[in-house]
Every structure is written in structure tokens, then in C-alpha cells.
Scaffold this active site. Structure first.
Site, PDB file in Angstrom:
ATOM      1  N   ASN A 262       9.294  -8.528  -0.613  1.00  0.00           N
ATOM      2  CA  ASN A 262       9.873  -7.557   0.314  1.00  0.00           C
ATOM      3  C   ASN A 262      11.314  -7.196  -0.020  1.00  0.00           C
ATOM      4  O   ASN A 262      11.879  -6.282   0.581  1.00  0.00           O
ATOM      5  CB  ASN A 262       9.769  -8.080   1.753  1.00  0.00           C
ATOM      6  CG  ASN A 262       8.331  -8.116   2.225  1.00  0.00           C
ATOM      7  OD1 ASN A 262       7.477  -7.368   1.739  1.00  0.00           O
ATOM      8  ND2 ASN A 262       8.031  -8.996   3.176  1.00  0.00           N
TER       9      ASN A 262
ATOM     10  N   ARG B  57       1.621   0.736  12.112  1.00  0.00           N
ATOM     11  CA  ARG B  57       2.994   0.672  11.598  1.00  0.00           C
ATOM     12  C   ARG B  57       3.430   2.061  11.160  1.00  0.00           C
ATOM     13  O   ARG B  57       3.507   2.360   9.966  1.00  0.00           O
ATOM     14  CB  ARG B  57       3.079  -0.330  10.448  1.00  0.00           C
ATOM     15  CG  ARG B  57       2.707  -1.738  10.865  1.00  0.00           C
ATOM     16  CD  ARG B  57       3.278  -2.769   9.918  1.00  0.00           C
ATOM     17  NE  ARG B  57       2.483  -2.922   8.723  1.00  0.00           N
ATOM     18  CZ  ARG B  57       2.752  -3.775   7.746  1.00  0.00           C
ATOM     19  NH1 ARG B  57       3.809  -4.544   7.831  1.00  0.00           N
ATOM     20  NH2 ARG B  57       1.974  -3.868   6.683  1.00  0.00           N
TER      21      ARG B  57
ATOM     22  N   ARG C 149      -1.324  -9.462  -3.678  1.00  0.00           N
ATOM     23  CA  ARG C 149      -0.248  -8.545  -3.309  1.00  0.00           C
ATOM     24  C   ARG C 149       1.064  -9.276  -3.084  1.00  0.00           C
ATOM     25  O   ARG C 149       2.142  -8.706  -3.286  1.00  0.00           O
ATOM     26  CB  ARG C 149      -0.615  -7.773  -2.036  1.00  0.00           C
ATOM     27  CG  ARG C 149      -1.717  -6.744  -2.180  1.00  0.00           C
ATOM     28  CD  ARG C 149      -1.903  -5.992  -0.856  1.00  0.00           C
ATOM     29  NE  ARG C 149      -0.615  -5.584  -0.323  1.00  0.00           N
ATOM     30  CZ  ARG C 149      -0.184  -5.864   0.908  1.00  0.00           C
ATOM     31  NH1 ARG C 149      -0.938  -6.534   1.749  1.00  0.00           N
ATOM     32  NH2 ARG C 149       1.008  -5.452   1.304  1.00  0.00           N
TER      33      ARG C 149
END
Length: 418
Positions: A23, A120, A398
Site C-alpha cells: 500500500n 469503496r 496480490r
């Protein structure tokens, strides 16, 4: 599709190296589009999401080279259009909007699709761009932003369930090239946002307050190349903490930063974990039976929603009754039905999972629904009797770098079947 087979019953011990943060890496790689000069990014994890981001940069015209965790990007000339076929595989691809808008004053990026863990939307991203002076349109599934000039503004990043991390990233990147002062209030203050701001400042941006709820960005005329190392992945570290505890093992998380995991460490200590932090990382062991706990996910610095599924796996075999409440994404409990298949005793009451610690779990074929759910199922498999077959492991690829190899080095009996 690959699947992972886990043969439970092995205590984990040894050292695991914590990879760079997914992230952090994704928006930092996107931020390289803000300059024509070369940027060198170290400690980039080997993940499918990172591969997709590099493909997007390549499609946009950047020269991309990768070798042993280091990525070099030079975006001398860029296209401003990222179509659906390029961005469809990764929701975080929307973070190229901010740097393209900041540099070229326009961008067209396909809208991200739905997310299995909950809704989201990117409305706060777009409101932020509008506040900076950009026109925003959604046409044919594409987001189009256009601004002859960007001007600083006061922008709020407060969403329905807290501050938006990607939204803060996106607006912050665009604002580095706006005229005047931009103030982001209710900004996300996660370590990954702070890491991005540090990289932008190395490029010549003028950002202060990053890591707090109020971030100030003084726009500059241009940015230059820079070199930066991505911070360690706190969620990967937290996941291996659970792996050590659920197997009653003893594991050193080399390179993990305890300052990024204060709440996680506190909650794990409260259930009986022995945790020591030193210059090498974080040592985690569970020499005795753990105790059940209650916890609530919150935005940083609270307990992270990205650790909720892993804690459900841990509490499913911890004596007593635990209550885990999800405040960020109330529907993020699809892993519970798969844990039940393995023998977990769990009830869902609204946004709270009630777990009754079972004597044991049994291996079974299970299906991963998202990134963190897939990690939770692997963790459950580590302690289950017999063999657990985790399908759809493209989810886990991922966000976890070579998880099967890392667990095997710690003593797990685990294999990937292609």
C-alpha cells in the site's frame, strides 16, 4: 488457477523477512509520473498488484526497469489515458489520476470495479480534484478530469467509515503541482500515506503534517527525480505474528517496524502473546495458551481492518468467546463461512463476529474471497488437522510476497499446486 495445500500441525520457528509495503509501493510508483526525471524505488515487493501497476506505467509511456526489488522509472513523456483493459485488474490503479492531473492537467482513467469486501467509491477523490479547480466527468465507465489550472484549496477526506487512504494519496499528489496552499483536513494518517509524502518531498514537494489529520501542501512548479526505499508491510508483519501465535511458535519478523503496529501488538499482548521489539524487528511467541479477546477495527492508529480476518482465524481456536467488530467495512466477513467449513464455531451479529474457540479445526477445501480472507484461511490451515486446500490464491498473491515459501522456511508443511 493455483491452489495452496496446507498440512497442519507444525509449530513455526525461525526468521521471516518482511517485504516492502504494497500500500506504499503502489502510490509511490504512481507518483513517479509527476516528473520527467528518473526515479529509483527500492524494497518493492514482488506482488501481482505491483506487476499490474508497472504495466500501467509502461502503457502510459514510462520506461520501467525492475531488478531484485528495485524499480527504476523514467516518465519523460506520458499518455493521459489508462483504459479499462489496462486498469481493470486492480482497484488501486485509480491512484494514477492524481499525478497525471498534477503534471498534465488532464487524465482519463477507467473507473475501478466493485470490491468484494464492501463499497469503496472514489467520490472523495473526485471532490478533492474539483476543489483544486478540475472539471470531473464520468463517461462510458471512464473518469475524465481536466483543469487548465490547479489552485490550492481546503479539502476534507472524511468518508462514511473514516478517512480515505487512496483519496488522501491522490489529492496530495495532484496538489503538489497546484498554485498556492492546499490543506487536507481529516486526512488519512496511515504510515503508507506518510511514506508517500516523504517520497514526494524528496522529489521537491513541500508537504508538512503528513502522518496527522491535517496535511499542508505548498504547490511547486516542477518535481525532480528521487531515490526512495518503501517501508515494511505492517499487514504482512501482522499476519506472520498471527502465524506464530496460532501454531504456538516463535518467530522473528525481521525488518518489521513496531511503531506501525502499536495497536496490533497491544491487542496480541492482551491475549497472552509474548512480543519483544528490538533493532532486528519483532519477536513473537506463544509459550502458553492464549486468551479470548474483543476488538474493534478502526482507522489508523486503531486496529486495522486488514488484520480482522487473520484475528478471526486466531480466535477460532482460542479458548473462550471473542467478539470482533468491523467498523470500516461491515460486510467484510465472507471468510467466516469458509472457517465454518473447517469446524469454527462462529456467529455473525450485524457487524460483529462472535467466535467460540474450538478444540481443533479440520482441513477442508476452502475458497478465498479476497486478499486478507485468503491469508486467514492459510493461517487456519496451519493449525488444522489433515490438509486444507485453499483455492483462488491469486487473491493472496496480490499482497503477500511468496507466502508459501516464507512459511515453509519457518517449518510449515505447505505447497503450491499449479
Amino acid at each position: 488457477m493455483d491452489k495452496i495445500l496446507v498440512h497442519g500441525g507444525r509449530k513455526l520457528s525461525g526468521t521471516v523477512n518482511i517485504s516492502g509495503s504494497k500500500n506504499s509501493a503502489l502510490p509511490i510508483l504512481a507518483a513517479t509520473l509527476l516528473t520527467k526525471e528518473e526515479c529509483v524505488i527500492h524494497h518493492v515487493p514482488d506482488l501481482s498488484d505491483v506487476h499490474y501497476m508497472l504495466q500501467i506505467l509502461d502503457h502510459l509511456g514510462a520506461q520501467v526497469e525492475r531488478a531484485s526489488g528495485t524499480v527504476t522509472v523514467k516518465a519523460e513523456k506520458v499518455s493521459t489515458h489508462a483504459p479499462y483493459e489496462v486498469v481493470r485488474k486492480m482497484r488501486a490503479s485509480v491512484c494514477v489520476l492524481g499525478p497525471l492531473l498534477g503534471r498534465e492537467r488532464e487524465a482519463t482513467v477507467s473507473m475501478p470495479g466493485g470490491c468484494v469486501i464492501g463499497d469503496r467509491p472514489i467520490d472523495l477523490h473526485l471532490k478533492g480534484f474539483e476543489a483544486l479547480g478540475s472539471a470531473v466527468r464520468v463517461v462510458g465507465g471512464n473518469v475524465k478530469v481536466l483543469a487548465p489550472e490547479l489552485k490550492g484549496a481546503v479539502i476534507s477526506m472524511t468518508g462514511k467509515f473514516g478517512s480515505t487512504v487512496l483519496g488522501t494519496d491522490n489529492v496530495m499528489m495532484a496538489a503538489t503541482r497546484a498554485k498556492g496552499l492546499t490543506i487536507i483536513v481529516s486526512a488519512a494518517c496511515e504510515p503508507e500515506v506518510r511514506d508517500l509524502a516523504e517520497f514526494l518531498n524528496k522529489m521537491g514537494a513541500k508537504i508538512v503534517g503528513h502522518g496527522t489529520r491535517r496535511v499542508e501542501i505548498e504547490g511547486v512548479g516542477s518535481l525532480h527525480g528521487a531515490e526512495h526505499a518503501v517501508i515494511p508491510d505492517r499487514i504482512e508483519a501482522g499476519t506472520y505474528m498471527v502465524a506464530a501465535l496460532i501454531t504456538q511458535g516463535d518467530v522473528l519478523l525481521a525488518g518489521a517496524d513496531p511503531e506501525h503496529l502499536v495497536n496490533v501488538i497491544d491487542r496480541m499482548k492482551s491475549c497472552g502473546a509474548q512480543i519483544k521489539c528490538n533493532g532486528d524487528g519483532i519477536q513473537v511467541s506463544a509459550p502458553r495458551k492464549l486468551s479470548s479477546i474483543d476488538l474493534v477495527t478502526e482507522t489508523y492508529p486503531g486496529f486495522p481492518t486488514d488484520m480482522q480476518a487473520q484475528m478471526c482465524a486466531l480466535m477460532s481456536v482460542t479458548p473462550g468467546i471473542s467478539a470482533i467488530t468491523e467498523k470500516n467495512f461491515p460486510s467484510r466477513f465472507m471468510h467466516l463461512s469458509e472457517l465454518r467449513r473447517m469446524g469454527a464455531s462462529v456467529e455473525l451479529e450485524g457487524a460483529t463476529a462472535i467466535l467460540h474457540g474450538a478444540d481443533h479445526l479440520s482441513g477442508a477445501p476452502v475458497m478465498a474471497s479476497d486478499l486478507r480472507a485468503s491469508a486467514a484461511l492459510v493461517l487456519a490451515g496451519l493449525v488444522a488437522r489433515d490438509t486444507t486446500e485453499v483455492n483462488r490464491v491469486y487473491h493472496i498473491d496480490r499482497g503477500y510476497e511468496h507466502i508459501d515459501e516464507k512459511l515453509r522456511k519457518l517449518g510449515a508443511e505447505i505447497e503450491r499446486v499449479r
